[in-house]
Design an enzyme around this catalytic site. Structure first.
Site, mmCIF file in Angstrom:
data_model
loop_
_atom_site.group_PDB
_atom_site.id
_atom_site.type_symbol
_atom_site.label_atom_id
_atom_site.label_comp_id
_atom_site.label_asym_id
_atom_site.label_seq_id
_atom_site.Cartn_x
_atom_site.Cartn_y
_atom_site.Cartn_z
ATOM 1 N N ARG A 1 -4.338 4.389 4.158
ATOM 2 C CA ARG A 1 -3.618 5.063 3.081
ATOM 3 C C ARG A 1 -4.082 4.543 1.719
ATOM 4 O O ARG A 1 -4.618 3.439 1.605
ATOM 5 C CB ARG A 1 -2.113 4.842 3.246
ATOM 6 N N ALA B 1 -11.711 3.210 4.106
ATOM 7 C CA ALA B 1 -10.789 2.283 3.450
ATOM 8 C C ALA B 1 -9.912 3.000 2.419
ATOM 9 O O ALA B 1 -10.092 4.184 2.143
ATOM 10 C CB ALA B 1 -11.587 1.163 2.801
ATOM 11 N N HIS B 2 -9.010 2.258 1.851
ATOM 12 C CA HIS B 2 -8.048 2.881 0.932
ATOM 13 C C HIS B 2 -8.744 3.461 -0.303
ATOM 14 O O HIS B 2 -9.679 2.913 -0.823
ATOM 15 C CB HIS B 2 -6.918 1.930 0.530
ATOM 16 N N ASN B 3 -8.209 4.620 -0.709
ATOM 17 C CA ASN B 3 -8.656 5.310 -1.922
ATOM 18 C C ASN B 3 -10.053 5.923 -1.813
ATOM 19 O O ASN B 3 -10.600 6.401 -2.803
ATOM 20 C CB ASN B 3 -8.605 4.380 -3.147
ATOM 21 N N GLN C 1 0.872 -1.180 0.000
ATOM 22 C CA GLN C 1 0.000 0.000 0.000
ATOM 23 C C GLN C 1 0.903 1.222 0.000
ATOM 24 O O GLN C 1 1.419 1.649 1.031
ATOM 25 C CB GLN C 1 -0.929 -0.047 1.209
#
Lengths: 328, 328, 328
Positions: free
Chosen positions: C215, C236-238, C195
């Site tokens: 991240r 969560a990511h993004n 990540q």
């Protein structure tokens, strides 16, 4: 390692069988471990106990387990909880009484026999009662009052002005007294309402790992004596819980809601804000409590209802559909 | 910054196009970044890849992207995961091998090349395997065993007696081995049952940020090899997870429940206690698993059912109501 | 303790009644505390205010409270938020400007008037803006940029490469920049996708206690200016959130989902990944947002619908069953 006659004597149990038998620890019936002590609470488990490899049981006098050493107590599960204290091993024994790396404000008052772990921070005018242990990495901010015989596990945070009674247990990573979530919309922005209140945890409260209890907006958030909170629970600002409640993991209670005594929430329950829930209410897992409750009983559902009504509604929801399965 | 021929050589990819092209990092197709390397996993994305500003792709040999530099691998997403390791930047590089501020019990055994960050606490009789890194602020209590090549991020807590295998990854703030939530009611109070067990995380387990894994009551809570747990998940005492499970964020599994291998939970799933879920089960997000599952497959709903049955029930739940919308 | 004329002068309120009255703090109307200042926002509360023991109110000029000292402002709740700043007491005052126990990498740049608490860790090439306070036990890793006037409460973690704007508030135990939950299945195992991205928190963002913001996988997770996140939320990511959103406790947003501006989620909402939710959407508590939303409005349900449709479906779900109760 304890001999059974030692255990019997210490807790006043009657013993039947070999008093010199030594047990290394406790186990559940399904763990089936030789050399351990277990317990039988109900007659239906007696046969399994008898067949097991476990050599000794705490049981009721009227329910002896044939072929096993028995310790008798009218409430075996309670008795095993007592015996369990014998087997609790020392925790983080390298903690000195007051660890040299702790940062303790000169105005803080520490009672006798307080244990402060490595890297603990204790704020201004904070008072900590006798025999209370604050484990490594925990931060206790200004003007906090903590009573006697409390145990705060590592990396917890107790923010300013919080009050903890006696025998309060805080699991690792719990946050006591974070800001409540309060904003006022003004000219298109969310303006923070300063959260000036505090958190009060009465005697014998337990707070689970990584649970968060927000401080009151102006006054207080309060958790009543003997109430036990599981992990990852959210208690919002100005919430008040009565005595001897059980709030299971990942449940959340919105701001200003009040619970009576002996309220039990299973896991992942959500409760709306500004409502009252009376004493002796049980809410099943994942339910959504959207309104106040005035009648003791068991509730369930999204949105919640008395449990029998929720069950009827679910049966209709799956009717014929469940039936199709049966034809498969 | 890497040249594509370096990447191709290091991972054994076949290269098509300018070997001297340099990429600064990785990106997803929708990120559309010049100077980056991306990947194409399915033919349906080939046209978008071709139109994008991205200069280079990992793709399958049978799916070259016209006008782009291509690196070929039969499984492009796996290949990009490998390449990603090149771009992982050093983390908290100021950590000395053993930071001077760490508080390490003299009886603790640290293998060669262990990295211990600032303010880390390591308890009595704890053993840490080679190349394992414990980052700042984490507390590892007494009698813990941690294997080789593990990484524990900052401010995590690993309580006494926990066992971590090799290559275990613990994200920040995770709590391993907090007390299970176990009480016995006695004379109107909730008496704590001492939680004497431990947590075992087998090899290649990952634990998400602020997730909590409670220790066993008398025996153990165990997470099988290769299982990955997301953030803010609650795993209660005596839970056992098989191998290669995926448990997404905010899911909770109640005490003594057992999962087989390759079980996948989407987010916010809740699972009752004392049930068994067989291998190869997938549960969709926000579902409530109230009973054991003996048949592999996909499940959903509150309470849960095989997914097709849940979908039928939902369609009926909204029937005519959804239709009204269509008339709007 | 403040005299009301001091408060009136400082904030430019018109005062009616005894200017020398002294108040010790703020309270809500239902707290009913003598010696405190409260507020009245709506005519329906005027009678209760008049009957209360509270001696002074902020209210609108057209809604004076008879027999009470009044401070007038067109938006009383906003006004009380301003006054609340007067009563915020100093926090962890023993924190020196830069505490001796803090571990700060020599390459880190600290602007003037930065406050760094005990046991704080600041990583390589990290930059911290003027007047920002990092409280005890927090870990800020490498290459982080934090703006001016931020406040990071104790035991939070800000992982490498994160960017925080100005006036960002991070409650205790929050984790910014943990790894996203990304794996690729390869030969029966879940292989971690590194990540590599970062988290960006724009100006005036607040992050609740023990909340986790992962991240980006390759690029970034971004929270827009003025958005406020409650406790125990999972982003969560993004994920990308717009400006001035409110995300209440225990809600979770899956990877790569995007929210517009002024989106409000009540507690325990779950949102699927890879969907877009437009601006000015409100989702009621415990709902499951399974698809993108293109029309502003209020939504609710599992799975979610426009709120009136959910209410109709629920009414039918309990129809006759609720009726039976009425006959009781």
């Amino acid at each position: 390692m304890y001999r059974l006659d030692e255990i019997a004597e210490r807790f006043g149990f009657e013993l039947q069988g070999d008093p010199a038998l030594v047990v290394a620890g406790l186990c559940g019936l399904s763990d089936d471990l030789p050399g351990h002590l277990s317990f039988v609470g109900a007659p239906k488990h007696a046969a399994a106990a008898q067949r097991s490899n476990i050599p000794a049981f705490v049981t009721r006098a009227e329910l002896p387990i044939e072929g096993k050493v028995c310790l008798f107590h009218p409430h075996p599960e309670y008795a095993i909880a007592l015996v369990g204290q014998l087997f609790e091993r020392s925790k983080l024994t390298q903690v000195a009484r007051i660890h040299a790396s702790a940062d303790i404000h000169p105005s803080a008052e520490l009672a006798p026999d307080v244990v402060i772990g490595a890297n603990v921070v204790i704020g201004q005018d904070t008072r900590i009662g006798p025999r209370t242990r604050i484990m490594p990495g925990s931060v206790v901010m200004d003007r906090v009052q903590i009573g006697a015989d409390c145990l705060v596990y590592p990396n917890a945070v107790v923010r300013e002005d919080s009050v903890l009674g006696d025998r309060v247990l805080v699991q690792p990573g719990a946050i006591i007294g974070g800001d409540g979530y309060g904003f006022v919309q003004y000219e298109g922005r969310h303006v923070k309402i300063p959260q000036l209140g505090r958190v009060v945890l009465e005697d014998d409260v337990e707070i689970g790992a990584n649970t968060t209890v927000d401080r009151g907006r102006f006054t207080e958030t309060r958790i009543g004596r003997g109430t036990k909170i599981d992990n990852l629970v959210m208690l919002a600002h100005n919430v008040r819980l009565g005595e001897n409640c059980l709030i299971c993991a990942q449940s959340g209670i919105s701001g200003s809601t009040r619970l009576g005594d002996r309220v039990t929430f299973a896991g992942q329950v959500g409760v709306a804000g500004h409502i009252d829930i009376c004493s002796d209410v049980t809410v099943l897992g994942k339910s959504s409590v959207t309104k106040g409750v005035r009648t003791p009983g068991v509730y369930a559902g999204i949105p919640f209802r008395p449990v029998e009504r929720w069950r009827k509604a679910v049966a209709r929801f799956y009717r014929d559909i469940d039936h199709e399965r049966d034809k498969d």
